[in-house]
Design a protein around this motif. Structure first.
Motif, PDB file in Angstrom:
ATOM      1  N   UNK A  64      -1.672   0.225  10.775  1.00 45.19           N
ATOM      2  CA  UNK A  64      -0.539   0.801  10.049  1.00 45.19           C
ATOM      3  C   UNK A  64       0.663   0.871  10.967  1.00 45.19           C
ATOM      4  N   UNK A  65       1.814   1.138  10.399  1.00 50.58           N
ATOM      5  CA  UNK A  65       3.045   1.273  11.160  1.00 50.58           C
ATOM      6  C   UNK A  65       3.567   2.689  10.976  1.00 50.58           C
ATOM      7  N   UNK A  66       3.779   3.380  12.094  1.00 54.11           N
ATOM      8  CA  UNK A  66       4.342   4.719  12.059  1.00 54.11           C
ATOM      9  C   UNK A  66       5.848   4.623  12.227  1.00 54.11           C
ATOM     10  N   UNK A  75      -2.425   6.530  19.683  1.00 56.10           N
ATOM     11  CA  UNK A  75      -3.572   6.471  18.766  1.00 56.10           C
ATOM     12  C   UNK A  75      -4.599   5.447  19.245  1.00 56.10           C
ATOM     13  N   UNK A  76      -4.115   4.297  19.736  1.00 60.63           N
ATOM     14  CA  UNK A  76      -5.040   3.273  20.232  1.00 60.63           C
ATOM     15  C   UNK A  76      -5.790   3.772  21.461  1.00 60.63           C
ATOM     16  N   UNK A  77      -5.090   4.424  22.395  1.00 60.15           N
ATOM     17  CA  UNK A  77      -5.753   4.952  23.586  1.00 60.15           C
ATOM     18  C   UNK A  77      -6.794   6.003  23.237  1.00 60.15           C
ATOM     19  N   UNK A  78      -6.460   6.885  22.303  1.00 57.33           N
ATOM     20  CA  UNK A  78      -7.422   7.908  21.884  1.00 57.33           C
ATOM     21  C   UNK A  78      -8.637   7.255  21.238  1.00 57.33           C
ATOM     22  N   UNK A  79      -8.404   6.198  20.457  1.00 55.48           N
ATOM     23  CA  UNK A  79      -9.522   5.464  19.857  1.00 55.48           C
ATOM     24  C   UNK A  79     -10.425   4.843  20.910  1.00 55.48           C
ATOM     25  N   UNK A  80      -9.823   4.229  21.932  1.00 60.70           N
ATOM     26  CA  UNK A  80     -10.615   3.637  23.021  1.00 60.70           C
ATOM     27  C   UNK A  80     -11.374   4.715  23.789  1.00 60.70           C
ATOM     28  N   UNK A  81     -10.746   5.866  23.972  1.00 58.96           N
ATOM     29  CA  UNK A  81     -11.391   6.964  24.686  1.00 58.96           C
ATOM     30  C   UNK A  81     -12.584   7.473  23.891  1.00 58.96           C
ATOM     31  N   UNK A  82     -12.413   7.666  22.590  1.00 58.60           N
ATOM     32  CA  UNK A  82     -13.518   8.125  21.732  1.00 58.60           C
ATOM     33  C   UNK A  82     -14.654   7.113  21.737  1.00 58.60           C
ATOM     34  N   UNK A  83     -14.326   5.829  21.706  1.00 55.11           N
ATOM     35  CA  UNK A  83     -15.356   4.784  21.741  1.00 55.11           C
ATOM     36  C   UNK A  83     -16.133   4.828  23.051  1.00 55.11           C
TER      37      UNK A  83
END
Length: 120
Positions: A64-66, A75-83
């Motif tokens: 999506x585009x914010x 958001x991408x970094x948090x996703x990588x961290x959660x993974x």
């Protein structure tokens, strides 16, 4: 490689990374100073060829585009961290590398303010 960084560059040309090598050239950049993510493009050429756009890798597209472009990379970094947490694998670069980067930036600022060389 040529790199120019500025947090505020009034009437500047945006954010650009230019790499010139013996085999060719890569240029990544955006003229949009109001958005840190959207509007970037990659161009390149091999030695003796004309610069041409290099298509974006679909793996790096955002779903999506914010309105605020700063949200996407966070958001991408948090996703990588959660993974990394789910898979019980270290995330590299991670918090330690972030701390080392902050220490280096603080030393640069201290050197600028004092006019002295700062050793790490």
């Amino acid at each position: 490689a040529q790199l120019a960084l500025s947090s505020v560059a009034r009437q500047g040309r945006g954010c650009w990374l230019e790499f010139y090598g013996s085999e060719g050239t890569l240029v990544l950049g955006s003229s949009n100073q109001a958005d840190y993510v959207h509007g970037f493009g990659l161009q390149g050429c091999r030695k003796g060829e004309t610069m041409a756009a290099i298509p974006n890798n679909p793996a790096f597209r955002y779903n999506r585009t914010w309105e605020d472009g700063r949200i996407a990379p966070v958001a991408r970094l948090i996703g990588w961290w959660a993974e990394a947490i789910r898979e019980a694998k270290p995330m590299v670069p991670g918090l330690l590398e972030g701390l080392q980067s902050q220490i280096a930036m603080d030393a640069c600022q201290s050197s600028d303010l004092s006019g002295n060389r700062v050793l790490l």
